[in-house]
Motif scaffolding. Structure first.
Motif, short mmCIF file in Angstrom:
data_model
loop_
_atom_site.label_atom_id
_atom_site.label_comp_id
_atom_site.label_asym_id
_atom_site.label_seq_id
_atom_site.Cartn_x
_atom_site.Cartn_y
_atom_site.Cartn_z
N ASP A 296 -44.58 -10.39 -12.04
CA ASP A 296 -44.11 -9.84 -10.77
C ASP A 296 -43.03 -8.80 -10.97
OD1 ASP A 296 -43.78 -9.41 -8.13
OD2 ASP A 296 -42.87 -11.35 -7.65
N GLU A 297 -42.09 -9.07 -11.91
CA GLU A 297 -40.98 -8.16 -12.12
C GLU A 297 -41.41 -6.86 -12.78
OE1 GLU A 297 -41.15 -11.20 -13.00
OE2 GLU A 297 -39.58 -12.33 -11.94
N THR A 302 -48.83 -9.85 -7.72
CA THR A 302 -48.58 -11.26 -7.47
C THR A 302 -49.78 -12.08 -7.89
OG1 THR A 302 -47.17 -10.72 -5.58
CG2 THR A 302 -48.01 -12.97 -5.71
N GLY A 332 -52.26 -6.87 -5.34
CA GLY A 332 -51.35 -5.76 -5.52
C GLY A 332 -52.02 -4.44 -5.22
N GLN A 336 -50.28 -1.26 -9.34
CA GLN A 336 -49.73 -2.52 -9.84
C GLN A 336 -50.78 -3.30 -10.64
OE1 GLN A 336 -48.47 -4.23 -6.14
NE2 GLN A 336 -46.43 -3.27 -6.20
#
Length: 346
Positions: A296-297, A302, A332, A336
């Motif tokens: 996620d970071e 997700t 995402g 992403q």
């Protein structure tokens, strides 16, 4: 197996409708016959006293019936040989010419050239998808896969000249040679969308023996055929009737939710979408907890679930340890999800 054998015998009848006969075979056969007649005529006239050049010239003007004067001394044997040469040579020449004109007139040679060019293009493919059957289900599959950027080779028994996809092999998918022409040994995925469960089962058995690592998705019209297809090596079995019925029932119960899921999976204009990312044994995620991967970071995607051994672990906790061959189901944006795939394969 007896049922398969009986079905196999029934399929021996010609099923390739609209597929033109090979014009090159007839043309080359006629051309070979013409060359043979020319050689025999040249040798014959040599025996009658002409030189090689004179014999060849006399043979050509005799076969083409141009009417020039004979060369050499005209004897009884000369006349008999010329008559026989005219009878056989003119017939062969007219046959070869008629086949050539017929092929050019009907566009068969152009079609054969197109087929050969397409086959050379298919022979260069690797990691593509082979789709057997181009009916309503097959067309929908081809549309979705092509829209996603996948290269698809279609196998269908009917010639699809009117609306043929870029890569198409005309023939019966149950034939080993047809599967080989589609490059099933180099393909990554085989999709069986044939109308007959027996045909899908037969093709699955053949394809699995040709490519043990092939990922196979098969259509099943009867729920009782699904276990047999899995035993034949099919990885995923889909029953369009059951899926259609379940979707219609879900639309009655929760229409907005179903519409949203359809948009998430297919709409190009939507910013977020669902996608899957495999966990490889030599990748950075295998053997690490989900929180330690910092998905996620670092990517912004997700992880909604993890598929392991055919089952889904939904909303996995942070201490969930990923293993090789797990599949991450993530939500995402395109960027992403692309970043997640890149990180997983680093």
């Amino acid at each position: 197996m007896k049922f398969l054998a009986r079905s196999r015998l029934r399929r021996r009848a010609p099923l390739v409708r609209g597929a033109p006969k090979d014009p090159w075979g007839r043309f080359w056969a006629g051309l070979s016959g013409l060359a043979l007649v020319t050689a025999v005529g040249t040798l014959g006239y040599q025996r009658l006293g002409l030189t090689v050049g004179e014999a060849l010239y006399q043979t050509v003007i005799t076969i083409t019936t141009v009417g020039y004067q004979e060369i050499g001394t005209v004897t009884g044997s000369y006349r008999v040989f010329t008559i026989l040469l005219i009878m056989f040579g003119v017939g062969v020449a007219l046959y070869t010419l008629s086949v050539l004109i017929e092929s050019l007139f009907e566009g068969r040679l152009d079609d054969e050239i197109r087929r050969r060019r397409m086959q050379r293009q298919i022979d260069r493919l690797s990691g593509h998808v082979v789709l057997c059957g181009f009916g309503q289900v097959g067309r929908a599959i081809h549309r979705e896969l092509s829209g996603a950027g996948r290269t698809v080779v279609v196998i269908d028994r009917v010639d699809l000249d009117a609306d043929a996809p870029p890569n198409c092999v005309v023939g019966e998918a149950t034939e080993d040679g047809v599967l080989a022409s589609a490059g099933v040994e180099r393909a990554s995925t085989l999709v069986l969308a044939l109308d007959s469960d027996v045909d899908n089962l037969y093709v699955a058995l053949t394809a699995r023996s040709m490519s043990p690592g092939l990922f196979i998705v098969a259509r099943s019209n009867d729920s009782s055929a699904a276990p047999k297809l899995r035993q034949a090596g099919v990885d995923r079995v889909v029953n369009p009737h059951e899926i259609g019925g379940s979707r219609m029932a879900a639309l009655v119960l929760e229409p907005d939710v179903i519409d949203f899921l359809g948009v998430v999976m297919n709409a190009e204009e939507l910013s977020v979408r669902l996608a899957e990312t495999p966990v490889t044994a030599d990748g950075p995620f295998a053997g690490r907890a989900l929180a330690a991967c910092e998905i996620d970071e670092s990517t912004g995607a997700t992880v909604l679930a993890v598929r392991r051994d055919g089952a889904f672990v939904t909303d996995p906790p942070d201490d969930f340890v990923l293993a090789a061959d797990d599949v991450l189901i993530a939500l995402g944006t395109r960027e992403q999800l692309a970043s997640l795939n890149s990180k997983a394969s680093a």
